[in-house]
Scaffold this motif. Structure first.
Motif, short mmCIF file in Angstrom:
data_model
loop_
_atom_site.label_atom_id
_atom_site.label_comp_id
_atom_site.label_asym_id
_atom_site.label_seq_id
_atom_site.Cartn_x
_atom_site.Cartn_y
_atom_site.Cartn_z
N ASN A 347 0.85 -1.19 0.00
CA ASN A 347 0.00 0.00 0.00
C ASN A 347 0.89 1.23 0.00
N ASN A 349 -0.19 4.23 -1.39
CA ASN A 349 -1.02 5.39 -1.72
C ASN A 349 -1.06 6.47 -0.63
N ARG A 475 4.36 3.47 -8.83
CA ARG A 475 3.61 4.69 -8.52
C ARG A 475 2.78 4.48 -7.26
N LYS A 476 2.09 5.54 -6.83
CA LYS A 476 1.30 5.45 -5.60
C LYS A 476 0.19 4.41 -5.72
N THR A 477 -0.28 4.18 -6.95
CA THR A 477 -1.38 3.23 -7.15
C THR A 477 -0.90 1.78 -7.25
N ARG A 479 0.12 -1.84 -6.41
CA ARG A 479 -0.25 -2.74 -5.32
C ARG A 479 0.61 -4.00 -5.31
N GLY A 519 -4.39 10.47 1.53
CA GLY A 519 -3.79 10.26 0.21
C GLY A 519 -3.35 11.58 -0.37
N ASP A 523 -4.40 10.82 -6.76
CA ASP A 523 -5.23 9.69 -6.34
C ASP A 523 -6.30 10.17 -5.38
N ASP A 527 -7.89 5.52 1.18
CA ASP A 527 -6.73 4.69 1.49
C ASP A 527 -7.12 3.22 1.49
#
Length: 582
Positions: A347, A349, A475-477, A479, A519, A523, A527
């Motif tokens: 995680n 994000n 990236r932040k997205t 997973r 976040g 995004d 969260d």
């Protein structure tokens, strides 16, 4: 006679630009060092601002020359790996004090004894009357020499030592004479002496109050002292490759079960008679019964179980679409070792989670990867990786990659571009060592082919040890991760680094889960919790789900298995901090 200053443009530039850091590549300066009598050039003594100095891989370097310590009072890092320095050649240069020196690397020099300045036999008596020669030294690397013993003078010369690396010598006993009668090494937390000839681990090992990590793999130990269990902070102990008489203990050792080893020794498992063992076991059960009656033990166990990090391993046989990496024969002469795996459920994000992740990777490169000289980590967004993958080599003029934050470029042009940037950075900052990718350029010196990881579409997604590709950027997205560790040193180093990387990601994931952050960036979604989960509004949002590690097979061109990670013996080095569900 030292080489003339005119023969050393690097030193002239360093003096002119008032540099704080200087690295002289051994192969490039070997002839000049030989012409100067096998010692460092005298012009080096005219750089009093120098804080970091490295000259490694120079077979011609036999002595430092006199006056180094006096001339470089600001020196905090001195790296002299893989030269031909002996005690006599080190002594004059290290004579006196280096008051702020924090790291000294003398590995791979063939030293048969330490110089007097580092507590060698000749200096022991004198040192008791003198102040410490290295009062701030934190890390001393003496690996890959021919040392047979260490005297108590080292503790007096470097009383603040935190890491002592002694692997690949000829030591027979440990600590041996290393510890003087008085308290010594109060801060020493890491002691490595693998690949020696150690036949005895003395009970005085317990006199190291800060010891956290002990490595005595591949020695000649036949038993472990019960006093080892009295090391109050010991978390990691490696005794693999020793012929222990106690086979039950040996099994624990091979599984790197440090806590189990210490509990076993504490209970007298090293060789007490059956009657004494039975009495100890009875006393233990009585204590446990009383603790449970008081309610403390059960609660403590629950707390430990909740706080421990969880990772679940998904075996290849359970995975309908396992990722495979095929290795070409050409990597054998360039960068032969690679270990890979998939990690699902991260995680990145909320808040600064991604920044913490990238910072942790950089720190691992500096520490356990030894500035990428031992190994290199690459992390990718799994959704952007097109398998199967090929670990290959390509000529610098043909290898193309789109580096992180840059446009597509050939490898040879990228290195040239980075070199120009490094020169500009040096001029602006008036120092020789540089940051970012620039400091790793020398790792590819002399290579006719460069290593690369190529996806199913023929796109290079990794160019170790320099950079990843923008194509698989995290990236932040993100997973799910594809993790890759390569090395030109050994397969075990790759596995050890991967173990540590997974532990670090698990720790970061837990931190993100427990510290609610808003976040950021583009995004807008709420969260997400760690792992593949669906949360109902009424559920406890602090529930923790284990990360999933999927095994990845590395095979040769004929499909024969070379490496499977994680295997049953992997992730054991971090088992005291990580619960692995297999």
């Amino acid at each position: 006679v030292a080489a003339g200053a005119a023969a050393w443009p690097e030193l002239e530039a360093a003096a002119r630009e008032r540099r704080r850091e200087l690295s002289l590549p051994g192969a490039a300066v070997s002839e000049r060092v030989a012409a100067g009598g096998g010692r460092l050039p005298a012009a080096l003594l005219g750089l009093p601002l120098l804080q970091s100095l490295e000259l490694s891989g120079c077979a011609a370097l036999r002595e430092l020359g006199p006056g180094l310590a006096a001339a470089l009072p600001a020196l905090h890092t001195l790296v002299l790996r893989c030269n031909a320095l002996g005690p006599a050649g080190l002594g004059p240069g290290l004579g006196g004090q280096l008051p702020v020196l924090r790291l000294l690397d003398l590995s791979g020099n063939g030293l048969e004894e330490l110089p007097a300045e580092l507590g060698g036999a000749e200096g022991c008596g004198e040192q008791q009357q003198q102040p410490a020669a290295f009062p701030q030294l934190r890390s001393l690397n003496l690996s890959g020499n021919r040392l047979r013993e260490l005297g108590p003078g080292l503790a007096r010369a470097a009383p603040q030592l935190q890491a002592l690396l002694l692997s690949g010598n000829r030591l027979r006993a440990l600590p041996g004479r290393l510890l003087p009668p008085a308290a010594a090494f109060p801060l020493l937390s890491r002691l490595e002496a693998a690949d020696n000839e150690v036949e005895e681990l003395g009970a005085d090992i317990a006199a190291l109050p800060a010891l956290k990590s002990l490595d005595l793999a591949n020695n000649r130990l036949t038993e472990l002292p019960a006093a080892l269990a009295d090391c109050p902070r010991l978390k990691e102990a490696n005794f693999r490759g020793n012929q222990l008489r106690d086979k039950r203990l040996e099994k624990m050792v091979n599984g790197c079960q440090t806590k189990a080893i210490l509990d076993y020794l504490r209970a007298g498992g090293r060789g007490k008679g059956k009657g004494e063992n039975a009495r100890e076991e009875a006393r233990k059960k009585k204590r446990e019964k009383q603790q449970k009656k008081d309610g403390g033990e059960g609660e403590q166990d629950e707390l430990e179980a909740v706080s421990k990090l969880l990772v679940k391993v998904l075996h290849v046989s359970e995975n309908p679409t396992p990722l495979v990496v095929k290795v070409s024969p050409g990597v054998r002469d360039v960068r032969p070792f690679i270990v890979c795996c998939v990690l699902k459920g991260v995680n990145l994000n909320p808040g600064n989670a991604l920044k913490r992740f990238l910072t942790a990777q950089t720190k691992l490169h500096e520490d356990i990867c030894e500035k990428r000289t031992a190994a290199t980590i690459a992390t990718h967004d799994l959704q952007l990786v097109k398998g199967p993958l090929t670990y290959d080599v390509q000529p610098p003029g043909e290898l193309k990659i789109t580096p992180l934050g840059r446009k597509e470029i050939k490898a040879k042009d990228l290195l040239r571009q980075l070199q120009l940037e490094a020169e500009e950075q040096r001029k602006q900052k008036k120092r020789q060592n540089v940051s970012g990718l620039h400091k790793y350029l020398q790792l590819l010196d002399g290579k006719d082919n460069y290593p690369c990881l190529v996806d199913a579409e023929g796109v290079v997604i990794s160019f170790p040890p320099i950079t990843n590709s923008e194509k698989t950027k995290i990236r932040k997205t993100t997973r799910d991760l594809f993790l890759e560790v390569t090395s030109d040193t050994s397969l075990q180093i790759c596995k050890d680094v991967m173990d540590t990387l997974i532990l670090k990601i698990a720790e970061l994931n837990k931190f993100t889960l427990e510290n609610k952050e808003e976040g950021s960036g583009s995004d807008n979604e709420p969260d997400a919790l760690c792992g593949p989960v669906n949360v109902n509004p009424g559920q406890n949002t602090q529930q923790s789900f284990p990360l999933v590690v999927e095994q990845v097979r590395v095979v040769d061109t004929d499909g024969n298995l070379k490496v499977l990670y994680p295997s049953k013996t992997d992730l054991t080095t971090v088992s005291s901090l990580l619960t692995v569900i297999r």
